[in-house]
Design a protein around this motif. Sequence first.
Motif, short mmCIF file in Angstrom:
data_model
loop_
_atom_site.label_atom_id
_atom_site.label_comp_id
_atom_site.label_asym_id
_atom_site.label_seq_id
_atom_site.Cartn_x
_atom_site.Cartn_y
_atom_site.Cartn_z
N SER A 127 0.86 -1.17 0.00
CA SER A 127 0.00 0.00 0.00
C SER A 127 0.90 1.22 0.00
CB SER A 127 -0.94 0.01 1.22
OG SER A 127 -1.89 1.05 1.10
N GLY A 128 0.28 2.39 -0.21
CA GLY A 128 1.09 3.60 -0.17
C GLY A 128 0.49 4.77 -0.89
N SER A 129 1.36 5.59 -1.48
CA SER A 129 0.98 6.84 -2.12
C SER A 129 -0.01 6.61 -3.26
CB SER A 129 2.24 7.52 -2.66
OG SER A 129 1.92 8.46 -3.65
N GLY A 130 -1.03 7.48 -3.32
CA GLY A 130 -2.03 7.38 -4.37
C GLY A 130 -1.48 7.63 -5.76
N PHE A 151 -2.59 -5.40 -3.20
CA PHE A 151 -2.52 -3.95 -3.06
C PHE A 151 -3.71 -3.46 -2.25
CE2 PHE A 151 0.26 -4.47 -6.73
CZ PHE A 151 1.24 -3.52 -6.50
N LYS A 152 -3.41 -2.88 -1.11
CA LYS A 152 -4.46 -2.42 -0.21
C LYS A 152 -4.68 -0.92 -0.37
CE LYS A 152 -3.45 -6.02 3.18
NZ LYS A 152 -4.72 -6.74 2.96
N GLU A 153 -5.92 -0.47 -0.25
CA GLU A 153 -6.24 0.94 -0.39
C GLU A 153 -6.21 1.63 0.97
OE1 GLU A 153 -9.98 1.27 -2.36
OE2 GLU A 153 -9.26 0.38 -4.23
N GLY A 154 -6.39 2.94 0.92
CA GLY A 154 -6.58 3.70 2.14
C GLY A 154 -5.32 4.07 2.87
N THR A 198 -7.46 15.71 -0.06
CA THR A 198 -6.69 14.81 0.78
C THR A 198 -6.11 13.60 0.06
OG1 THR A 198 -8.68 13.62 1.44
CG2 THR A 198 -7.99 15.47 2.83
N SER A 199 -6.42 13.44 -1.23
CA SER A 199 -5.88 12.28 -1.95
C SER A 199 -5.65 12.64 -3.40
CB SER A 199 -6.83 11.08 -1.85
OG SER A 199 -7.97 11.29 -2.66
N ALA A 200 -4.82 11.83 -4.07
CA ALA A 200 -4.58 12.04 -5.49
C ALA A 200 -5.85 11.86 -6.30
CB ALA A 200 -3.50 11.06 -5.97
N GLY A 201 -6.68 10.90 -5.89
CA GLY A 201 -7.94 10.68 -6.59
C GLY A 201 -8.88 11.87 -6.46
N ASP A 202 -8.92 12.46 -5.26
CA ASP A 202 -9.77 13.64 -5.04
C ASP A 202 -9.31 14.81 -5.90
OD1 ASP A 202 -11.29 12.24 -3.24
OD2 ASP A 202 -10.34 13.09 -1.46
N MET A 203 -8.00 15.01 -5.99
CA MET A 203 -7.48 16.09 -6.81
C MET A 203 -7.85 15.87 -8.28
SD MET A 203 -5.79 18.93 -7.32
CE MET A 203 -4.72 19.38 -5.93
N MET A 204 -7.69 14.65 -8.75
CA MET A 204 -8.03 14.33 -10.13
C MET A 204 -9.51 14.60 -10.41
SD MET A 204 -6.18 12.92 -12.68
CE MET A 204 -5.01 11.91 -11.81
N SER A 205 -10.36 14.18 -9.50
CA SER A 205 -11.80 14.37 -9.68
C SER A 205 -12.17 15.85 -9.65
CB SER A 205 -12.57 13.63 -8.58
OG SER A 205 -12.36 12.24 -8.68
N ALA A 206 -11.53 16.61 -8.75
CA ALA A 206 -11.84 18.05 -8.66
C ALA A 206 -11.40 18.79 -9.91
CB ALA A 206 -11.17 18.64 -7.42
N LEU A 207 -10.22 18.46 -10.43
CA LEU A 207 -9.77 19.09 -11.67
C LEU A 207 -10.70 18.76 -12.83
CD1 LEU A 207 -5.90 18.52 -11.48
CD2 LEU A 207 -7.06 20.75 -11.65
N ASP A 208 -11.21 17.54 -12.85
CA ASP A 208 -12.05 17.08 -13.94
C ASP A 208 -13.46 17.67 -13.89
OD1 ASP A 208 -12.41 15.49 -16.27
OD2 ASP A 208 -13.43 13.96 -15.08
N SER A 209 -13.90 18.07 -12.71
CA SER A 209 -15.30 18.47 -12.55
C SER A 209 -15.51 19.94 -12.19
CB SER A 209 -15.96 17.60 -11.46
OG SER A 209 -15.31 17.81 -10.20
N THR A 210 -14.44 20.70 -11.96
CA THR A 210 -14.58 22.07 -11.48
C THR A 210 -14.14 23.08 -12.53
OG1 THR A 210 -14.03 21.24 -9.26
CG2 THR A 210 -14.07 23.63 -9.58
#
Length: 284
Positions: free
Chosen positions: A44-47, A71-74, A189-201
């Motif tokens: 596990s580790g960095s997003g 591979f564990k999430e979180g 707080t996560s790489a996934g959140d940043m990606m989603s925010a860039l894609d939707s904002t």
Amino acid sequence: MVNRRTFLMLLSATGVATACTGPAVSAPPTTAPRPAASLALRLSGSGSAVPAAQKASEGYESQAPGVKLDFKEGSNSGGAIRGVIDGTLDIGVVNRPLTEAEAREGLVYQPFAKDAVVFAVHQTTPVRGLRTAQLRDVYNGTTTSWRALSDTDAPIIVLDRDEDEAQRKLVLLPLMAGRAVKHDVVTLTSAGDMMSALDSTPYAIGYTSLGLLKQRAPKNVAILDLDEVRPSATTVASGAYPWSLTFGFVTRANASAEAREYIAHVQRVAPSLLPALEYAPLAG
């Protein structure tokens, strides 16, 4: 009375009967070979670093019978390192070096690739390149409207990461050169959140992993050139684009043979496999 001839005949018959009816010698049982025991390597580790490791791991389980990659999430780099120390993980996948305190825990850090940290915008933004000075003004709060940088009159939505994130500590803050980041940013707080925010904002700007962008290919995100340099595996490897992080694996010093073999495999295939997704190979 049984005469001698009759006795010998009876004895001979008894011997034959004994030989014929004695216990048979059994053939060794024919059983199917036992399958190799399945060993799960917990990672596990960095997003941003985990997807690169997963890409370099494709097909590995078929080459290493009995080994399963779990591979564990979180988690993040710090959480993964703590998991290795505590024994809940076999391998941490990180986007930063060990701290001095972590190194004192008897851990081993082994790098496998570099990844550009890029600044990106939602496609509604007409800007496709910035100077470092302009980017500092945006994150400092001096420039608050895209009108100052283009013909579009819209507020700049500034996206940031939490204070412990390596992309923030090792890229954004050095780029700011001592200037403060404004307080009214949107913190993810996560790489996934940043990606989603860039894609939707609409009209948003943020920063993220180039390799992760290439893998997920969000349709509404545009990567910015910085100081007229396009972020890529080539420009990172040459040093023309200076903003990158090194991905690595963290294990205990007494890691299992299976963990060591897996890491050696990724280090071996990364230079040929990962540049297609804009991950840069390590120098040398």
